[in-house]
Design an enzyme around this catalytic site. Structure first.
Site, PDB file in Angstrom:
ATOM      1  N   ARG A  50       0.858  -1.438  -0.114  1.00  0.00           N
ATOM      2  CA  ARG A  50      -0.137   0.014   0.101  1.00  0.00           C
ATOM      3  C   ARG A  50       1.029   1.307   0.011  1.00  0.00           C
ATOM      4  O   ARG A  50       1.394   1.729   1.038  1.00  0.00           O
ATOM      5  CB  ARG A  50      -0.911   0.101   1.308  1.00  0.00           C
ATOM      6  CG  ARG A  50      -1.872  -1.237   1.237  1.00  0.00           C
ATOM      7  CD  ARG A  50      -2.484  -1.084   2.801  1.00  0.00           C
ATOM      8  NE  ARG A  50      -1.586  -1.326   3.691  1.00  0.00           N
ATOM      9  CZ  ARG A  50      -1.649  -0.907   5.086  1.00  0.00           C
ATOM     10  NH1 ARG A  50      -2.742  -0.399   5.629  1.00  0.00           N
ATOM     11  NH2 ARG A  50      -0.726  -1.065   5.986  1.00  0.00           N
ATOM     12  N   ASP A  52       1.360   5.181   0.075  1.00  0.00           N
ATOM     13  CA  ASP A  52       0.601   6.263   0.826  1.00  0.00           C
ATOM     14  C   ASP A  52       0.274   7.199  -0.187  1.00  0.00           C
ATOM     15  O   ASP A  52       0.807   7.284  -1.399  1.00  0.00           O
ATOM     16  CB  ASP A  52       1.572   6.962   1.979  1.00  0.00           C
ATOM     17  CG  ASP A  52       1.598   5.605   2.937  1.00  0.00           C
ATOM     18  OD1 ASP A  52       0.681   5.002   3.330  1.00  0.00           O
ATOM     19  OD2 ASP A  52       3.046   5.829   3.580  1.00  0.00           O
ATOM     20  N   ARG A 201      10.545   6.698   4.544  1.00  0.00           N
ATOM     21  CA  ARG A 201      10.364   8.082   4.435  1.00  0.00           C
ATOM     22  C   ARG A 201      10.860   8.375   6.144  1.00  0.00           C
ATOM     23  O   ARG A 201      11.916   9.532   6.315  1.00  0.00           O
ATOM     24  CB  ARG A 201       8.957   8.445   4.609  1.00  0.00           C
ATOM     25  CG  ARG A 201       8.692   8.576   3.151  1.00  0.00           C
ATOM     26  CD  ARG A 201       6.973   8.511   3.079  1.00  0.00           C
ATOM     27  NE  ARG A 201       6.468   9.811   3.492  1.00  0.00           N
ATOM     28  CZ  ARG A 201       5.133  10.155   3.615  1.00  0.00           C
ATOM     29  NH1 ARG A 201       4.516   9.273   3.309  1.00  0.00           N
ATOM     30  NH2 ARG A 201       4.927  11.048   4.366  1.00  0.00           N
TER      31      ARG A 201
END
Length: 248
Positions: A50, A52, A201
């Site tokens: 998934r 973001d 990240r």
């Protein structure tokens, strides 16, 4: 019932991520709508992971099951005719029924792009993190390999409600982690057997603290061992992150 594997590239800027959500434009939902218009079936393509909101993909992998007899190559043409220009289906191929894009994945590669000059070109701004501030890039490069190997990456994982159950492991193996300079960009590339929510990240945000002198390269080891999200740096913006490829 055929199992079709799609390789998909997308600009994630205008999407609320991969996963379908009520009232929001998502990559999964947009793909599902296009497949449904072609086959007349209600399908929900399953992805390798998934991404973001705002995250891009160069080669996301997804599958869907269909009774349609349309040749795989024709699906590429038909889907790209229906999809917005921000999503392109690069290939479609038939795979065995037990192939699953997430469960069958062995290795994923992510890339993060940081634009280092004073002024970021407007046409590039959606695809990089503009960071023109002083940074010791050698220190950033020195820190990157310290996360290689098998570790518990809890310190670099966002709280994910769907992973809140006991017994879910945050241990992942990183095969390579390195930064390089390409013209005006500082680029991070990481290859591993899996990644936690916001993990790349959060790694980038922490490496930049090393570059700013707030942390020393060796502090990355301490942060890993802490298994505490508050020990690591802030989450880097989504705009610079790309899912590069998935290996099976």
């Amino acid at each position: 019932m055929r199992n079709l594997k799609l390789t998909v590239a997308y600009d994630g800027t205008d999407f609320a991520g991969w996963q379908i959500q009520p009232g929001a434009g998502t990559v999964q939902g947009t793909l599902a709508s296009a497949v449904g218009r072609i086959t007349g079936e209600k399908v929900l393509p399953q992805g390798s992971g998934r991404t973001d909101a705002g995250v891009h993909a160069l080669a996301q992998v997804a599958t869907f099951q269909t009774d349609s007899v349309i040749p795989a190559a024709n699906f590429v043409i038909a889907l790209n005719d229906l999809l917005p220009a921000s999503i392109r289906v690069l290939s479609v191929e038939e795979v065995p029924a037990d192939f699953h894009p997430r469960k069958s994945a062995q290795v994923k590669t992510y890339r993060y792009r940081i634009y280092r000059e004073a002024i970021c070109p407007p046409l590039l701004a959606r695809y990089v993190w503009h960071y023109p501030y002083p940074l010791d890039e050698n220190a950033v490069r020195e820190a990157a390999p310290l996360v290689e190997g098998e570790h518990d990456f809890t310190s670099f994982a966002a709280v994910d409600p769907e992973r809140g159950r006991e017994g879910i492991s945050n241990v992942r193996r990183i095969f390579s982690s390195d930064w390089r300079r390409e013209a005006c960009e500082l680029i991070y590339e990481v290859r591993g057997n899996g990644f936690l929510h916001h993990m790349v990240r959060n790694l980038v945000g922490t490496f930049l603290l090393v570059g700013k002198g707030t942390l020393k390269p060796a502090d990355v080891i301490r942060i890993l061992e802490a298994k505490d999200r508050s020990a690591a740096g802030a989450t880097a913006p989504a705009s610079g992150l790309y899912l590069v490829n998935v290996e099976y």
